[in-house]
Design a protein around this motif. Structure first.
Motif: not given
Length: 559
Positions: A450-460, A483-497
Motif C-alpha cells: 500500500l502507498c504510505p501517503k494515501c492508504k485509507v484506514p477503514y473498519q471492515p 485499503r488503497p487510496g490513490g495519489c500522484t506518488a503512486c500514479s493513482k493506483t493506491g500501491y507502491k512497491g
C-alpha cells in the motif's frame, strides 16, 4: 530577516535544548545549523527546506500532494527540467510557477524564462521531491509517439515495403527508431517496471510495462514500425535478426542515471510478428539484506537457523516472478565470506556478484545443470547455488551434495512449501534421502505494498472478514485495516512497491518420517502448521493487520 533558529522555535519544530545542542555540534563539525539538525535526526529534510523557504520568504510545496498542471509541465523541455532539477507546476495569471530545490540558481530560472517566454516565479521543494515529480510528470510517452510517427513518415518516403531486417549497426544514434527504443527502455526503468512487453497486434504495436506485478498499457504505435523496433532490439541484444521463426534469447545493458542496468531479452514468434519481452535486472536488488525482504520475525529466525548451517539443502519455491532469485541472492550475501568458496550455476546468470564464482549454463556445449554441478563439486565449494532443479539427474546430484557437507541453495516450482517434499519424490529421489538432505523450504509470493501517503484506514464489516477467511473470531472487535487510496506518488493506483509473503517450513523428524512414508502434501502441511509454520495466506493476513497491504491484494496472489 529572521534567523533559522528563531523560525524553528516559533514553528515548534525544535526545543531550546535541541537547538543549543545543535549549535554546539555545528561549531565542532563546521556544517550549517540546518544540516546539523537533520544529521542529528531532530528535523527531516522536508522540515528543513520548509523552514528555509519561510526564512527566504518563498512558498514551500510538497510535490507528492500538489496537483501539478500537466499543461505547465509541457512548456519546458524535459532535458532542461532534468539538467537543473526544476519542474513547472502551474500557470498563475500568465506567470509560470516553477518548483526548485535551489532558488538561488539564477541560470536555471533565466533558462526557464527564455524557453517559456513567460515570467517565472520559483517556489521551494525538497530535492528528492522534485526528482520524483520529474520522473512522474516529465514522461517520454509523447516523444515516443512523435518518434514513431517520424519513423513512419521517413519510411514511407524511402520505401513503403522496406526490408527492416537490414536495420543494423549502421543506423545513426539519433535515428527515430533508435531513439524510440532507447526511450522505451529508459521510461520503463524510471517507472520501476520489471518487464517490458513489445507486442505486435493486427493493427498496431502495443507496449506494456509490468509495474509491481501488474501489466499497464503504455503506448500504441503504427503497425509498420514493428520490424524496425524488433530489429533494433535484436541488434542491441546480440540476437540473430534474420531468424524470425523460432524463439531466441539475448542480453543487453544500458546506463540509466549513471547506473548500469542489464536486460534479459526473449523473442517469441506470434501470428502478427515477433513478441519481445525484456526483463529489467536491477543489480541493486542483488545486494539486498534478508531483513529487507519483509520476513516476519519468527519466519526470519527459522530461516536463519537453516542457512547458517554448514550443510543441507534449502529450497525456495513459487511461480515465475515471485522473487525467488532475490531471496537466494540475499541469502548468498548473508553467508558469503572470504573464507568460504561460493559457486553458482545459473541459466541465465541474472546478477553479477562480487567475490562469487558464477557459472552460465550452455546446453549446446553440453554444460547442463547436472554436468556443471558434477564439475563444481570437484572445485571444493562450501556453498552451491543451483538456479533450478528441473530433472531427476540434477535433483540427485544436489541431494548428494547436501549430504556430503555442502550447503545447497536452489529453487523449485511448487505451489507451497510442503509440496516440495512430494515433488522431489515424484522426480524419482528416494524419500529417505529427501528427508535427510532437505533442511528448509521457503514458499513465497509477491503482493503490492500500500502507498504510505494515501492508504485509507477503514473498519471492515464482519461479513467481509468472513468472506475473506480473515483469522478473526465473531464477537471480537473488528480490527482497523487499510485499503488503497490513490495519489500522484503512486500514479493513482493506491500501491507502491511490493513485499514478499513467506511460508517457511523446517524439515523436522516428524516431517522426515512422513516423507519416508510417502505421505501427501496435505498431511505434511498439517504437521508443519502444528509445529509452528505460518501458511502463505496467514503470513499475508499478518501483513494486512500491520497496514502493509490490503485484503484484496492477498486474495489476488494467494489461492
Amino acid at each position: 530577516m529572521k534567523q533559522l533558529g528563531e523560525i524553528l522555535l516559533e514553528e515548534g519544530l525544535v526545543t531550546e535544548a535541541q537547538l543549543l545542542s545543535a549549535l554546539d555540534e555545528q561549531m565542532t563539525a563546521g556544517s550549517s545549523l540546518g544540516r546539523t539538525l537533520v544529521e542529528l535526526g531532530v528535523l527531516t529534510e522536508g522540515q528543513l527546506v520548509q523552514a528555509l523557504a519561510a526564512q527566504a520568504g518563498m512558498p514551500f510545496v510538497d510535490l507528492d500532494e500538489y496537483p501539478v498542471d500537466r499543461a505547465a509541465v509541457a512548456i519546458v523541455p524535459a532535458a532542461l527540467c532534468r539538467r537543473y532539477t526544476v519542474l513547472p507546476i502551474r500557470i498563475d495569471q500568465g506567470v509560470l510557477v516553477v518548483a526548485t530545490a535551489d532558488p538561488g540558481n539564477v541560470m536555471a530560472i533565466d533558462d526557464v524564462r527564455t524557453v517559456s517566454r513567460m515570467q517565472v516565479m520559483p517556489v521551494i521543494a525538497t530535492y528528492d521531491n522534485v526528482l520524483r515529480a520529474i520522473d512522474r510528470f516529465v514522461r517520454a510517452d509523447g516523444e515516443m509517439e512523435d518518434l514513431s510517427n517520424a519513423f513512419e513518415e521517413s519510411q514511407a518516403e524511402e520505401q513503403a515495403a522496406a526490408d527492416l531486417s537490414k536495420l543494423g549497426d549502421f543506423v545513426e544514434d539519433d535515428a527515430p527508431i533508435v531513439r524510440y527504443v532507447n526511450l522505451l527502455v529508459t521510461q520503463a526503468i524510471t517507472d520501476r517496471a520489471s518487464d517490458i512487453h513489445i507486442e505486435p497486434t493486427e493493427h498496431d504495436l502495443r507496449v506494456r510495462y509490468r509495474i509491481d506485478g501488474v501489466l499497464h498499457e503504455m503506448q500504441r504505435s503504427p503497425k509498420n514500425i514493428t520490424g524496425g523496433v524488433t530489429s533494433r532490439v535484436k541488434i542491441m541484444s546480440d540476437i540473430d535478426i534474420a531468424e524470425k521463426r523460432k524463439p531466441q534469447d539475448g542480453r543487453m545493458s544500458v546506463v540509466h542515471n549513471g547506473r548500469k542496468i542489464d536486460l534479459r531479452v526473449a523473442t517469441l514468434p506470434t501470428v502478427w510478428g515477433e513478441k519481445i519481452v525484456m526483463r529489467i535486472l536491477d543489480n541493486s536488488t542483488a545486494s539486498l539484506d534478508l531483513r529487507d525482504l519483509s520476513f516476519l520475525d519468527h519466519n526470519y529466525e527459522t530461516y536463519k537457523e537453516s542457512y547458517t548451517k554448514p550443510y543441507g539443502m534449502i529450497l525456495v519455491t513459487g511461480p515465475t516472478g515471485s522473487g525467488k532469485s532475490t531471496t537466494l541472492y540475499a541469502t548468498l550475501n548473508a553467508v558469503s565470506k572470504p573464507e568460504i568458496n561460493v559457486i553458482t550455476v545459473e541459466d541465465p546468470v541474472e546478477y553479477r556478484l562480487a567475490g562469487i564464482n558464477q557459472v552460465q549454463m550452455n546446453p549446446k556445449a553440453g554444460l547442463t545443470f547436472a554436468a556443471a554441478l558434477r564439475s563444481i563439486l570437484r572445485s571444493d565449494p562450501d556453498v552451491v547455488l543451483l538456479g533450478e532443479i528441473r530433472d531427476h539427474e540434477t535433483a540427485q546430484i544436489a541431494i548428494e551434495a547436501a549430504l556430503t557437507g555442502h550447503l545447497v541453495l536452489s529453487t523449485l516450482h511448487t505451489n507451497d512449501a510442503p509440496s516440495a517434499v512430494t515433488r522431489l519424490t515424484e522426480m524419482g529421489i528416494e524419500p529417505f534421502l529427501v528427508g535427510s538432505a532437505l533442511d528448509c523450504v521457503v514458499a513465497q509470493r509477491l503482493a503490492r505494498r500500500l502507498c504510505p501517503k494515501c492508504k485509507v484506514p477503514y473498519q471492515p464489516s464482519p461479513e467481509e472478514m468472513e468472506a475473506a477467511r480473515f483469522p478473526w473470531m465473531p464477537g471480537e472487535p473488528v480490527p482497523e485495516l487499510f485499503r488503497p487510496g490513490g495519489c500522484t506518488a503512486c500514479s493513482k493506483t493506491g500501491y507502491k512497491g511490493r513485499l514478499a509473503l513467506h511460508e517457511v517450513m523446517r524439515v523436522t523428524e516428524d516431517i522426515e518420517r512422513l516423507a519416508v512414508a510417502h505421505a501427501s502434501a496435505a498431511e505434511i502441511a498439517s504437521t508443519a502448521v502444528k509445529q509452528g509454520m505460518t501458511s502463505l495466506r496467514n503470513d499475508g493476513w499478518h501483513k494486512v493487520a500491520l497496514g502493509q497491504t490490503s485484503i484484496e491484494e492477498i486474495l489476488r496472489v494467494v489461492a
